[in-house]
Design a protein around this motif. Structure first.
Motif, PDB file in Angstrom:
ATOM      1  N   PHE A 181       0.848  -1.190   0.000  1.00  0.00           N
ATOM      2  CA  PHE A 181       0.000   0.000   0.000  1.00  0.00           C
ATOM      3  C   PHE A 181       0.881   1.236   0.000  1.00  0.00           C
ATOM      4  CE2 PHE A 181      -3.454  -2.725   1.448  1.00  0.00           C
ATOM      5  CZ  PHE A 181      -4.568  -2.130   0.871  1.00  0.00           C
ATOM      6  N   CYS A 182       0.591   2.156  -0.873  1.00  0.00           N
ATOM      7  CA  CYS A 182       1.216   3.471  -0.883  1.00  0.00           C
ATOM      8  C   CYS A 182       0.190   4.459  -0.356  1.00  0.00           C
ATOM      9  CB  CYS A 182       1.629   3.836  -2.305  1.00  0.00           C
ATOM     10  SG  CYS A 182       2.267   5.513  -2.469  1.00  0.00           S
TER      11      CYS A 182
ATOM     12  N   ALA B 274       2.089   4.917 -13.150  1.00  0.00           N
ATOM     13  CA  ALA B 274       3.383   4.246 -13.245  1.00  0.00           C
ATOM     14  C   ALA B 274       3.669   3.436 -11.982  1.00  0.00           C
ATOM     15  CB  ALA B 274       4.496   5.267 -13.483  1.00  0.00           C
ATOM     16  N   LEU B 275       3.283   3.956 -10.821  1.00  0.00           N
ATOM     17  CA  LEU B 275       3.469   3.202  -9.577  1.00  0.00           C
ATOM     18  C   LEU B 275       2.650   1.912  -9.606  1.00  0.00           C
ATOM     19  CD1 LEU B 275       3.398   6.109  -6.955  1.00  0.00           C
ATOM     20  CD2 LEU B 275       5.391   4.758  -7.661  1.00  0.00           C
ATOM     21  N   ALA B 276       1.411   2.016 -10.086  1.00  0.00           N
ATOM     22  CA  ALA B 276       0.572   0.813 -10.184  1.00  0.00           C
ATOM     23  C   ALA B 276       1.171  -0.173 -11.189  1.00  0.00           C
ATOM     24  CB  ALA B 276      -0.853   1.197 -10.581  1.00  0.00           C
ATOM     25  N   ASP B 277       1.646   0.342 -12.309  1.00  0.00           N
ATOM     26  CA  ASP B 277       2.265  -0.534 -13.305  1.00  0.00           C
ATOM     27  C   ASP B 277       3.521  -1.206 -12.758  1.00  0.00           C
ATOM     28  OD1 ASP B 277       0.312  -0.012 -15.193  1.00  0.00           O
ATOM     29  OD2 ASP B 277       1.495   1.533 -16.234  1.00  0.00           O
ATOM     30  N   ALA B 278       4.198  -0.534 -11.825  1.00  0.00           N
ATOM     31  CA  ALA B 278       5.415  -1.091 -11.219  1.00  0.00           C
ATOM     32  C   ALA B 278       5.104  -2.181 -10.193  1.00  0.00           C
ATOM     33  CB  ALA B 278       6.230   0.017 -10.567  1.00  0.00           C
ATOM     34  N   GLY B 279       3.816  -2.324  -9.833  1.00  0.00           N
ATOM     35  CA  GLY B 279       3.437  -3.378  -8.900  1.00  0.00           C
ATOM     36  C   GLY B 279       2.903  -2.913  -7.566  1.00  0.00           C
ATOM     37  N   ILE B 280       2.777  -1.600  -7.368  1.00  0.00           N
ATOM     38  CA  ILE B 280       2.121  -1.112  -6.154  1.00  0.00           C
ATOM     39  C   ILE B 280       0.640  -1.426  -6.325  1.00  0.00           C
ATOM     40  CG2 ILE B 280       1.650   0.858  -4.668  1.00  0.00           C
ATOM     41  CD1 ILE B 280       4.613   0.105  -4.742  1.00  0.00           C
ATOM     42  N   ASP B 281       0.157  -2.390  -5.540  1.00  0.00           N
ATOM     43  CA  ASP B 281      -1.193  -2.904  -5.796  1.00  0.00           C
ATOM     44  C   ASP B 281      -2.244  -2.389  -4.821  1.00  0.00           C
ATOM     45  OD1 ASP B 281      -0.190  -4.353  -3.661  1.00  0.00           O
ATOM     46  OD2 ASP B 281      -0.603  -6.317  -4.528  1.00  0.00           O
TER      47      ASP B 281
ATOM     48  N   ARG C 101       9.198  10.475  -0.422  1.00  0.00           N
ATOM     49  CA  ARG C 101      10.375  11.267  -0.051  1.00  0.00           C
ATOM     50  C   ARG C 101      11.652  10.739  -0.715  1.00  0.00           C
ATOM     51  NH1 ARG C 101       7.525  11.670   4.884  1.00  0.00           N
ATOM     52  NH2 ARG C 101       8.725  10.056   5.927  1.00  0.00           N
ATOM     53  N   HIS C 102      11.526   9.730  -1.552  1.00  0.00           N
ATOM     54  CA  HIS C 102      12.678   9.170  -2.263  1.00  0.00           C
ATOM     55  C   HIS C 102      12.958  10.040  -3.495  1.00  0.00           C
ATOM     56  CE1 HIS C 102      15.215   6.291  -4.388  1.00  0.00           C
ATOM     57  NE2 HIS C 102      15.313   5.623  -3.249  1.00  0.00           N
ATOM     58  N   PRO C 103      14.238  10.264  -3.831  1.00  0.00           N
ATOM     59  CA  PRO C 103      14.529  11.062  -5.025  1.00  0.00           C
ATOM     60  C   PRO C 103      14.027  10.420  -6.319  1.00  0.00           C
ATOM     61  CG  PRO C 103      16.562  10.197  -4.023  1.00  0.00           C
ATOM     62  CD  PRO C 103      15.446   9.906  -3.078  1.00  0.00           C
ATOM     63  N   ASP C 104      13.847   9.116  -6.311  1.00  0.00           N
ATOM     64  CA  ASP C 104      13.333   8.391  -7.478  1.00  0.00           C
ATOM     65  C   ASP C 104      12.148   7.535  -7.021  1.00  0.00           C
ATOM     66  OD1 ASP C 104      12.821   6.899  -9.743  1.00  0.00           O
ATOM     67  OD2 ASP C 104      14.715   5.796  -9.692  1.00  0.00           O
ATOM     68  N   PRO C 105      10.958   8.140  -6.900  1.00  0.00           N
ATOM     69  CA  PRO C 105       9.811   7.394  -6.367  1.00  0.00           C
ATOM     70  C   PRO C 105       9.502   6.111  -7.126  1.00  0.00           C
ATOM     71  CG  PRO C 105       9.292   9.727  -6.464  1.00  0.00           C
ATOM     72  CD  PRO C 105      10.604   9.534  -7.178  1.00  0.00           C
ATOM     73  N   LEU C 106       9.598   6.145  -8.445  1.00  0.00           N
ATOM     74  CA  LEU C 106       9.281   4.963  -9.242  1.00  0.00           C
ATOM     75  C   LEU C 106      10.327   3.865  -9.026  1.00  0.00           C
ATOM     76  CD1 LEU C 106       7.284   3.743 -11.177  1.00  0.00           C
ATOM     77  CD2 LEU C 106       8.541   4.815 -13.062  1.00  0.00           C
ATOM     78  N   GLY C 107      11.595   4.239  -8.993  1.00  0.00           N
ATOM     79  CA  GLY C 107      12.640   3.263  -8.704  1.00  0.00           C
ATOM     80  C   GLY C 107      12.475   2.654  -7.319  1.00  0.00           C
ATOM     81  N   ALA C 108      12.107   3.517  -6.347  1.00  0.00           N
ATOM     82  CA  ALA C 108      11.879   3.021  -4.983  1.00  0.00           C
ATOM     83  C   ALA C 108      10.717   2.041  -4.952  1.00  0.00           C
ATOM     84  CB  ALA C 108      11.620   4.192  -4.051  1.00  0.00           C
ATOM     85  N   ALA C 109       9.671   2.341  -5.729  1.00  0.00           N
ATOM     86  CA  ALA C 109       8.518   1.444  -5.783  1.00  0.00           C
ATOM     87  C   ALA C 109       8.916   0.085  -6.350  1.00  0.00           C
ATOM     88  CB  ALA C 109       7.411   2.070  -6.637  1.00  0.00           C
ATOM     89  N   LYS C 110       9.731   0.093  -7.394  1.00  0.00           N
ATOM     90  CA  LYS C 110      10.171  -1.172  -7.997  1.00  0.00           C
ATOM     91  C   LYS C 110      11.003  -1.981  -7.003  1.00  0.00           C
ATOM     92  CE  LYS C 110       9.959   0.528 -12.729  1.00  0.00           C
ATOM     93  NZ  LYS C 110      10.708   0.997 -13.899  1.00  0.00           N
ATOM     94  N   GLU C 111      11.846  -1.314  -6.219  1.00  0.00           N
ATOM     95  CA  GLU C 111      12.634  -2.002  -5.189  1.00  0.00           C
ATOM     96  C   GLU C 111      11.719  -2.620  -4.134  1.00  0.00           C
ATOM     97  OE1 GLU C 111      15.658   0.383  -3.383  1.00  0.00           O
ATOM     98  OE2 GLU C 111      16.515   0.987  -5.315  1.00  0.00           O
ATOM     99  N   LEU C 112      10.697  -1.876  -3.709  1.00  0.00           N
ATOM    100  CA  LEU C 112       9.745  -2.386  -2.733  1.00  0.00           C
ATOM    101  C   LEU C 112       9.033  -3.621  -3.257  1.00  0.00           C
ATOM    102  CD1 LEU C 112       8.187   0.881  -1.331  1.00  0.00           C
ATOM    103  CD2 LEU C 112       9.134  -0.959   0.072  1.00  0.00           C
ATOM    104  N   VAL C 113       8.588  -3.560  -4.502  1.00  0.00           N
ATOM    105  CA  VAL C 113       7.873  -4.691  -5.093  1.00  0.00           C
ATOM    106  C   VAL C 113       8.778  -5.912  -5.163  1.00  0.00           C
ATOM    107  CG1 VAL C 113       6.803  -5.533  -7.207  1.00  0.00           C
ATOM    108  CG2 VAL C 113       6.232  -3.257  -6.346  1.00  0.00           C
ATOM    109  N   ALA C 114      10.031  -5.701  -5.546  1.00  0.00           N
ATOM    110  CA  ALA C 114      10.962  -6.819  -5.626  1.00  0.00           C
ATOM    111  C   ALA C 114      11.229  -7.425  -4.245  1.00  0.00           C
ATOM    112  CB  ALA C 114      12.274  -6.357  -6.261  1.00  0.00           C
ATOM    113  N   ALA C 115      11.248  -6.575  -3.223  1.00  0.00           N
ATOM    114  CA  ALA C 115      11.567  -7.028  -1.873  1.00  0.00           C
ATOM    115  C   ALA C 115      10.374  -7.656  -1.149  1.00  0.00           C
ATOM    116  CB  ALA C 115      12.118  -5.873  -1.049  1.00  0.00           C
ATOM    117  N   ALA C 116       9.183  -7.117  -1.411  1.00  0.00           N
ATOM    118  CA  ALA C 116       8.035  -7.490  -0.582  1.00  0.00           C
ATOM    119  C   ALA C 116       6.833  -7.970  -1.368  1.00  0.00           C
ATOM    120  CB  ALA C 116       7.623  -6.307   0.296  1.00  0.00           C
ATOM    121  N   GLY C 117       6.879  -7.890  -2.664  1.00  0.00           N
ATOM    122  CA  GLY C 117       5.706  -8.233  -3.462  1.00  0.00           C
ATOM    123  C   GLY C 117       5.374  -9.692  -3.486  1.00  0.00           C
TER     124      GLY C 117
END
Length: 196
Positions: A6-7, A20-27, A180-196
Protein backbone atom coordinates in the motif's frame (compact mmCIF):
# COMPACT_ATOMS: atom_id res chain seq x y z
CA UNK A 1 -7.22 -9.05 0.90
CA UNK A 2 -4.86 -9.19 -2.03
CA UNK A 3 -2.82 -5.97 -1.92
CA UNK A 4 0.71 -6.52 -0.64
CA UNK A 5 2.10 -3.01 -0.96
CA UNK A 6 0.00 0.00 0.00
CA UNK A 7 1.22 3.47 -0.88
CA UNK A 8 -0.38 6.11 1.31
CA UNK A 9 -0.97 9.40 -0.46
CA UNK A 10 -2.35 12.88 -0.03
CA UNK A 11 -3.21 15.73 -2.38
CA UNK A 12 0.32 17.11 -1.85
CA UNK A 13 1.95 14.10 -3.53
CA UNK A 14 2.79 13.88 -7.24
CA UNK A 15 -0.35 12.06 -8.30
CA UNK A 16 0.77 12.02 -11.94
CA UNK A 17 3.02 9.12 -10.88
CA UNK A 18 0.11 6.91 -9.79
CA UNK A 19 -0.35 4.97 -13.06
CA UNK A 20 3.38 4.25 -13.25
CA UNK A 21 3.47 3.20 -9.58
CA UNK A 22 0.57 0.81 -10.18
CA UNK A 23 2.27 -0.53 -13.31
CA UNK A 24 5.41 -1.09 -11.22
CA UNK A 25 3.44 -3.38 -8.90
CA UNK A 26 2.12 -1.11 -6.15
CA UNK A 27 -1.19 -2.90 -5.80
CA UNK A 28 -2.81 -0.84 -3.03
CA UNK A 29 -3.28 2.88 -2.47
CA UNK A 30 -4.65 4.53 0.66
CA UNK A 31 -6.00 8.07 0.37
CA UNK A 32 -4.98 9.76 3.64
CA UNK A 33 -5.80 13.43 3.50
CA UNK A 34 -6.86 15.30 6.63
CA UNK A 35 -7.03 18.83 5.21
CA UNK A 36 -9.68 18.53 2.48
CA UNK A 37 -13.40 19.00 2.85
CA UNK A 38 -15.66 16.08 2.05
CA UNK A 39 -16.42 17.02 -1.55
CA UNK A 40 -12.77 17.60 -2.39
CA UNK A 41 -11.79 14.34 -0.70
CA UNK A 42 -14.37 12.44 -2.77
CA UNK A 43 -12.97 14.08 -5.91
CA UNK A 44 -9.39 13.18 -4.91
CA UNK A 45 -10.40 9.58 -4.26
CA UNK A 46 -12.16 9.35 -7.61
CA UNK A 47 -9.05 10.65 -9.38
CA UNK A 48 -6.91 8.04 -7.62
CA UNK A 49 -9.39 5.33 -8.59
CA UNK A 50 -9.33 6.48 -12.22
CA UNK A 51 -5.52 6.35 -12.24
CA UNK A 52 -4.95 2.94 -10.64
CA UNK A 53 -8.06 0.78 -10.72
CA UNK A 54 -7.73 -0.02 -14.46
CA UNK A 55 -4.31 -1.43 -13.54
CA UNK A 56 -5.80 -3.73 -10.90
CA UNK A 57 -4.82 -1.78 -7.78
CA UNK A 58 -7.02 -1.52 -4.69
CA UNK A 59 -7.97 1.89 -3.26
CA UNK A 60 -8.99 2.47 0.35
CA UNK A 61 -9.80 5.71 2.14
CA UNK A 62 -8.33 6.50 5.53
CA UNK A 63 -10.88 7.24 8.29
CA UNK A 64 -13.85 8.15 6.08
CA UNK A 65 -16.38 5.45 5.29
CA UNK A 66 -18.73 8.06 3.80
CA UNK A 67 -16.07 9.16 1.31
CA UNK A 68 -15.15 5.57 0.45
CA UNK A 69 -18.79 4.81 -0.33
CA UNK A 70 -19.46 8.05 -2.22
CA UNK A 71 -16.34 7.70 -4.37
CA UNK A 72 -16.79 3.99 -5.04
CA UNK A 73 -13.51 3.02 -3.36
CA UNK A 74 -12.67 -0.58 -2.54
CA UNK A 75 -12.46 -0.05 1.19
CA UNK A 76 -11.83 2.02 4.28
CA UNK A 77 -9.02 1.98 6.82
CA UNK A 78 -10.06 2.83 10.38
CA UNK A 79 -7.95 3.99 13.31
CA UNK A 80 -8.73 3.55 16.98
CA UNK A 81 -10.64 6.86 17.21
CA UNK A 82 -12.58 6.42 13.95
CA UNK A 83 -15.88 4.70 13.27
CA UNK A 84 -15.93 1.26 14.90
CA UNK A 85 -15.00 -1.64 12.63
CA UNK A 86 -18.25 -3.45 13.47
CA UNK A 87 -20.29 -0.40 12.43
CA UNK A 88 -18.35 -0.03 9.18
CA UNK A 89 -18.87 -3.73 8.45
CA UNK A 90 -22.63 -3.39 9.11
CA UNK A 91 -22.97 -0.23 6.99
CA UNK A 92 -20.77 -1.43 4.12
CA UNK A 93 -20.74 -5.24 4.07
CA UNK A 94 -19.12 -5.34 0.63
CA UNK A 95 -16.18 -3.04 1.37
CA UNK A 96 -12.69 -4.00 2.46
CA UNK A 97 -12.30 -2.85 6.09
CA UNK A 98 -8.89 -2.38 7.65
CA UNK A 99 -8.14 -1.55 11.28
CA UNK A 100 -5.05 -0.01 12.83
CA UNK A 101 -3.65 -2.39 15.46
CA UNK A 102 -0.62 -2.35 17.75
CA UNK A 103 -0.84 -5.77 19.44
CA UNK A 104 -2.07 -9.31 18.84
CA UNK A 105 -5.03 -8.65 21.17
CA UNK A 106 -6.06 -5.68 19.04
CA UNK A 107 -5.76 -7.80 15.88
CA UNK A 108 -8.00 -10.47 17.46
CA UNK A 109 -10.55 -7.81 18.43
CA UNK A 110 -10.47 -6.33 14.92
CA UNK A 111 -11.02 -9.78 13.42
CA UNK A 112 -13.96 -10.42 15.73
CA UNK A 113 -15.46 -7.05 14.72
CA UNK A 114 -15.26 -7.98 11.04
CA UNK A 115 -12.03 -6.40 9.78
CA UNK A 116 -10.46 -7.86 6.66
CA UNK A 117 -6.91 -6.85 7.53
CA UNK A 118 -4.90 -5.10 10.23
CA UNK A 119 -2.60 -2.17 9.61
CA UNK A 120 0.13 -3.00 12.11
CA UNK A 121 2.66 -0.56 13.47
CA UNK A 122 4.63 1.53 13.66
CA UNK A 123 7.17 -1.26 13.24
CA UNK A 124 10.06 1.22 13.08
CA UNK A 125 10.30 4.91 13.98
CA UNK A 126 8.81 7.18 11.34
CA UNK A 127 8.39 10.89 10.74
CA UNK A 128 5.35 10.53 8.46
CA UNK A 129 2.80 10.99 11.25
CA UNK A 130 2.96 12.92 14.50
CA UNK A 131 2.08 11.51 17.91
CA UNK A 132 2.77 7.85 17.22
CA UNK A 133 3.69 5.48 20.04
CA UNK A 134 7.12 3.88 20.26
CA UNK A 135 8.13 1.54 17.46
CA UNK A 136 6.94 -2.03 18.02
CA UNK A 137 9.83 -3.84 16.33
CA UNK A 138 9.82 -6.76 13.94
CA UNK A 139 9.24 -9.37 16.68
CA UNK A 140 5.82 -7.81 17.33
CA UNK A 141 4.85 -8.62 13.73
CA UNK A 142 5.62 -12.29 14.28
CA UNK A 143 3.72 -12.28 17.57
CA UNK A 144 0.61 -10.78 15.95
CA UNK A 145 0.65 -12.75 12.68
CA UNK A 146 -1.83 -15.48 11.82
CA UNK A 147 -5.10 -13.86 12.87
CA UNK A 148 -5.70 -11.40 10.03
CA UNK A 149 -3.50 -10.40 7.12
CA UNK A 150 -1.09 -7.87 8.64
CA UNK A 151 -0.04 -4.81 6.65
CA UNK A 152 3.07 -3.55 8.44
CA UNK A 153 3.70 0.20 8.50
CA UNK A 154 6.27 2.54 9.97
CA UNK A 155 9.75 3.34 8.76
CA UNK A 156 9.78 0.68 6.05
CA UNK A 157 12.04 0.70 3.00
CA UNK A 158 12.80 -2.19 0.64
CA UNK A 159 15.15 -3.98 3.05
CA UNK A 160 12.85 -3.57 6.02
CA UNK A 161 9.83 -4.56 3.92
CA UNK A 162 11.50 -7.88 3.12
CA UNK A 163 12.25 -8.30 6.83
CA UNK A 164 8.64 -7.79 7.98
CA UNK A 165 7.32 -10.04 5.22
CA UNK A 166 9.69 -12.76 6.44
CA UNK A 167 8.42 -12.10 9.98
CA UNK A 168 4.84 -12.91 8.96
CA UNK A 169 3.34 -9.71 7.53
CA UNK A 170 1.04 -10.15 4.53
CA UNK A 171 2.23 -6.84 3.14
CA UNK A 172 3.52 -3.37 3.86
CA UNK A 173 2.30 0.21 3.75
CA UNK A 174 4.67 3.05 2.96
CA UNK A 175 4.72 6.81 2.63
CA UNK A 176 8.22 8.23 2.77
CA UNK A 177 9.83 5.21 1.10
CA UNK A 178 8.14 6.38 -2.10
CA UNK A 179 7.19 10.05 -1.76
CA UNK A 180 10.38 11.27 -0.05
CA UNK A 181 12.68 9.17 -2.26
CA UNK A 182 14.53 11.06 -5.03
CA UNK A 183 13.33 8.39 -7.48
CA UNK A 184 9.81 7.39 -6.37
CA UNK A 185 9.28 4.96 -9.24
CA UNK A 186 12.64 3.26 -8.70
CA UNK A 187 11.88 3.02 -4.98
CA UNK A 188 8.52 1.44 -5.78
CA UNK A 189 10.17 -1.17 -8.00
CA UNK A 190 12.63 -2.00 -5.19
CA UNK A 191 9.75 -2.39 -2.73
CA UNK A 192 7.87 -4.69 -5.09
CA UNK A 193 10.96 -6.82 -5.63
CA UNK A 194 11.57 -7.03 -1.87
CA UNK A 195 8.03 -7.49 -0.58
CA UNK A 196 5.71 -8.23 -3.46
Amino acid sequence: MSARIFCLLSAADDLSLLPALADAGIDGFQVREKSLGTGDLVALTRSVLAAVRPRGSTVVVNDRLDVALAAGADGVHLGASDLAVADARRLAPGLLVGATCRSRDEVVAAAEAGADYAGFGPVHATSSKDGLPAALGVAAVTAAAGVLPLVAIGGLDAARAAEVRAAGAHGVAVIGAIWRHPDPLGAAKELVAAAG
